[in-house]
Design an enzyme around this catalytic site. Structure first.
Site, PDB file in Angstrom:
ATOM      1  N   TYR A 143      34.820  33.196  43.595  1.00 10.86           N
ATOM      2  CA  TYR A 143      35.872  32.613  42.750  1.00 10.86           C
ATOM      3  C   TYR A 143      35.415  31.314  42.087  1.00 10.86           C
ATOM      4  O   TYR A 143      36.018  30.864  41.113  1.00 10.86           O
ATOM      5  CB  TYR A 143      37.145  32.339  43.564  1.00 10.86           C
ATOM      6  CG  TYR A 143      37.826  33.600  44.073  1.00 10.86           C
ATOM      7  CD1 TYR A 143      37.522  34.849  43.543  1.00 10.86           C
ATOM      8  CD2 TYR A 143      38.763  33.549  45.096  1.00 10.86           C
ATOM      9  CE1 TYR A 143      38.125  35.998  44.015  1.00 10.86           C
ATOM     10  CE2 TYR A 143      39.380  34.699  45.575  1.00 10.86           C
ATOM     11  CZ  TYR A 143      39.044  35.924  45.024  1.00 10.86           C
ATOM     12  OH  TYR A 143      39.646  37.059  45.493  1.00 10.86           O
ATOM     13  N   LYS A 194      28.772  41.801  53.683  1.00 10.84           N
ATOM     14  CA  LYS A 194      28.219  43.011  53.055  1.00 10.84           C
ATOM     15  C   LYS A 194      26.705  42.822  53.001  1.00 10.84           C
ATOM     16  O   LYS A 194      26.065  42.908  51.949  1.00 10.84           O
ATOM     17  CB  LYS A 194      28.855  43.168  51.659  1.00 10.84           C
ATOM     18  CG  LYS A 194      28.579  44.470  50.960  1.00 10.84           C
ATOM     19  CD  LYS A 194      29.299  45.658  51.561  1.00 10.84           C
ATOM     20  CE  LYS A 194      28.898  46.929  50.819  1.00 10.84           C
ATOM     21  NZ  LYS A 194      29.299  48.152  51.528  1.00 10.84           N
ATOM     22  N   ASP A 226      33.559  47.027  54.102  1.00  9.97           N
ATOM     23  CA  ASP A 226      34.207  48.328  53.883  1.00  9.97           C
ATOM     24  C   ASP A 226      34.652  48.929  55.222  1.00  9.97           C
ATOM     25  O   ASP A 226      35.752  49.465  55.350  1.00  9.97           O
ATOM     26  CB  ASP A 226      33.299  49.281  53.094  1.00  9.97           C
ATOM     27  CG  ASP A 226      31.842  49.231  53.547  1.00  9.97           C
ATOM     28  OD1 ASP A 226      31.470  48.306  54.301  1.00  9.97           O
ATOM     29  OD2 ASP A 226      31.066  50.115  53.153  1.00  9.97           O
ATOM     30  N   ASP A 250      40.421  37.225  51.057  1.00 11.68           N
ATOM     31  CA  ASP A 250      41.613  37.385  50.229  1.00 11.68           C
ATOM     32  C   ASP A 250      42.204  38.775  50.465  1.00 11.68           C
ATOM     33  O   ASP A 250      43.417  38.945  50.696  1.00 11.68           O
ATOM     34  CB  ASP A 250      41.196  37.210  48.751  1.00 11.68           C
ATOM     35  CG  ASP A 250      42.383  37.039  47.829  1.00 11.68           C
ATOM     36  OD1 ASP A 250      43.522  37.039  48.309  1.00 11.68           O
ATOM     37  OD2 ASP A 250      42.158  36.909  46.603  1.00 11.68           O
ATOM     38  N   ASP A 254      45.479  39.952  53.486  1.00 10.48           N
ATOM     39  CA  ASP A 254      46.692  40.660  53.059  1.00 10.48           C
ATOM     40  C   ASP A 254      46.814  42.005  53.765  1.00 10.48           C
ATOM     41  O   ASP A 254      47.910  42.430  54.137  1.00 10.48           O
ATOM     42  CB  ASP A 254      46.691  40.874  51.535  1.00 10.48           C
ATOM     43  CG  ASP A 254      47.322  39.690  50.798  1.00 10.48           C
ATOM     44  OD1 ASP A 254      47.634  38.679  51.466  1.00 10.48           O
ATOM     45  OD2 ASP A 254      47.499  39.773  49.570  1.00 10.48           O
TER      46      ASP A 254
END
Ligand code: NAD
Length: 360
Positions: A143, A194, A226, A250, A254
């Site tokens: 970001y 990852k 994943d 992020d 959630d």
């Protein structure tokens, strides 16, 4: 000697003032029980600040927060300010205060209360006993990494670019927070990355592994993002504390939150390298129910408990609040968002009264 803390309250907009009022009463009650003294001061942020000063984050508010031991925020935003330009919108105030306080670690617990288990979209046997803490890096990664932007190539084609980058220091400081938190919980930390594809993730994995040497009591595992997304649904109880980068956090925070099924129950904390931290519910300002005494104050109250535990190191007071929440749920008190058959429907204020009763 009685411990004294200065707490900045930022009630904000919509249901913010209603749920904040409940949290303050609960904090006062717990202060009496634990021989603590809170000095509350109130600041403007979001739409309320825009209306009063034209600025979603007045400098006065920033100063007030910086001088306090902890900041308790409710929520910002609402229809009224939706058409303002971005720099004048309530959300800019929220991003601004997080940046001003240097908050790089975001803590998002996902706890399934046994009394609310049927609110989860997953089967009871999958979510029963779930108690996860996601520690998300908040100020680095894709970001913020440079270069970023939409560029025009030599052939005239447009090319969008974002860069996922972390320095060793950025990884070390979030890893340290995560190990400390895992140490206060069940001594289990899963670092999500990852590393099979991304170099930045390989560095992340190396640094987190190196940090583990300082925390021999914590069992560290690594998981690709994943797989983590699948495991959170398949067998969420395997997780205790998860640490991950900004983008992955992020999404996963959630996802983990949805295991609990009720947005009115989710608190959060954001920490920097020194106090004050910022503590706030995950939900927004719920303008659709604002001013109607329908809001669920429990996420706000649980955010106050996080403030006590992670901001002020007042573990006993934090646990007392969490026990009171559990008690009122066991007694059947429910606001409309978590209502189920056979329970007792109450408004925001009445839920607050039930909490005070439980605390006494
Ligand atoms: P929201 O979280 O405010 O509301 C979503 C739904 O959940 C609504 O139906 C609402 O009534 C319900 N809800 C939320 N919190 C509740 C509570 N405590 N008790 C009972 N019901 C609750 O999200 P939204 O509708 O997308 O956004 C509304 C405003 O909030 C927008 O202006 C948005 O920008 C802002 N927002 C602020 C924050 C924040 O302050 N951190 C976060 C998200 C959204």
């Amino acid at each position: 000697m009685r411990k004294r803390y200065t707490i900045t309250l930022l009630p904000g907009d919509g249901i913010g003032p209603e749920i904040m009022a409940v949290a303050v009463e609960v904090l006062k009650a717990v202060a009496k029980k634990c021989d603590l003294e809170f000095e509350f001061q109130e600041g403007l942020i979001g739409g309320a600040a825009i209306d009063a000063t034209g600025n979603p984050l007045p400098e006065e508010t920033v100063e007030m927060c910086r001088k306090s031991d902890a900041v308790l925020l409710a929520a910002i935003g609402g229809y009224k300010w939706d058409s303002l330009p971005r720099e004048k919108r309530p959300e800019t105030g929220l991003l601004g205060i997080r940046a001003a306080l240097g908050l790089f670690a975001n803590l998002r617990p996902a706890t399934v209360f046994p009394q609310l288990i049927d609110a989860s979209p997953l089967k009871r046997e999958v979510v029963e006993g779930v108690d996860i803490m996601v520690v998300r890096e908040l100020t680095g990664g894709i970001y913020f990494g440079q270069p970023k932007g939409i560029f025009t190539t030599e052939t005239g084609e447009k090319r969008g670019v974002n860069t996922m980058a972390y320095t060793e220091a950025e990884i070390d400081r979030i890893a340290k927070v995560a190990f400390e938190i895992a140490s206060k919980r069940r001594n289990k930390l899963c670092s999500v990355d990852k590393a099979n594809v991304l170099d930045v993730s390989q560095l992340w994995r190396d640094r987190v592994t190196a940090m583990a040497e300082k925390y021999p009591q914590v069992e560290l595992t690594h998981m690709y993002v994943d797989n983590a997304a699948m495991q959170l649904i398949r067998q969420p109880r395997q997780f205790d504390t998860i640490v991950t980068s900004n983008l992955f956090g992020d999404i996963l925070s959630d996802e983990a939150a949805m295991l609990t099924g009720s947005i009115g129950m989710l608190p959060s904390a954001s920490l920097g390298s020194h106090p004050p931290g910022l503590f706030e519910p995950v939900h927004g300002s719920a303008p659709d129910i604002a001013g109607q005494d329908k809001a669920n104050p429990l996420a706000q109250v649980l955010s106050a408990a996080m403030m006590l535990r992670y901001g002020l190191q007042e573990e006993t007071a934090a646990s007392l609040i969490e026990q009171a929440v559990s008690t009122v749920l066991s007694q059947g008190y429910r606001t409309a968002d978590i209502m189920s058959p056979g329970c007792r429907l109450v408004g925001c204020k009445q839920m607050g009264d039930a909490l005070l009763q439980a605390l006494s």
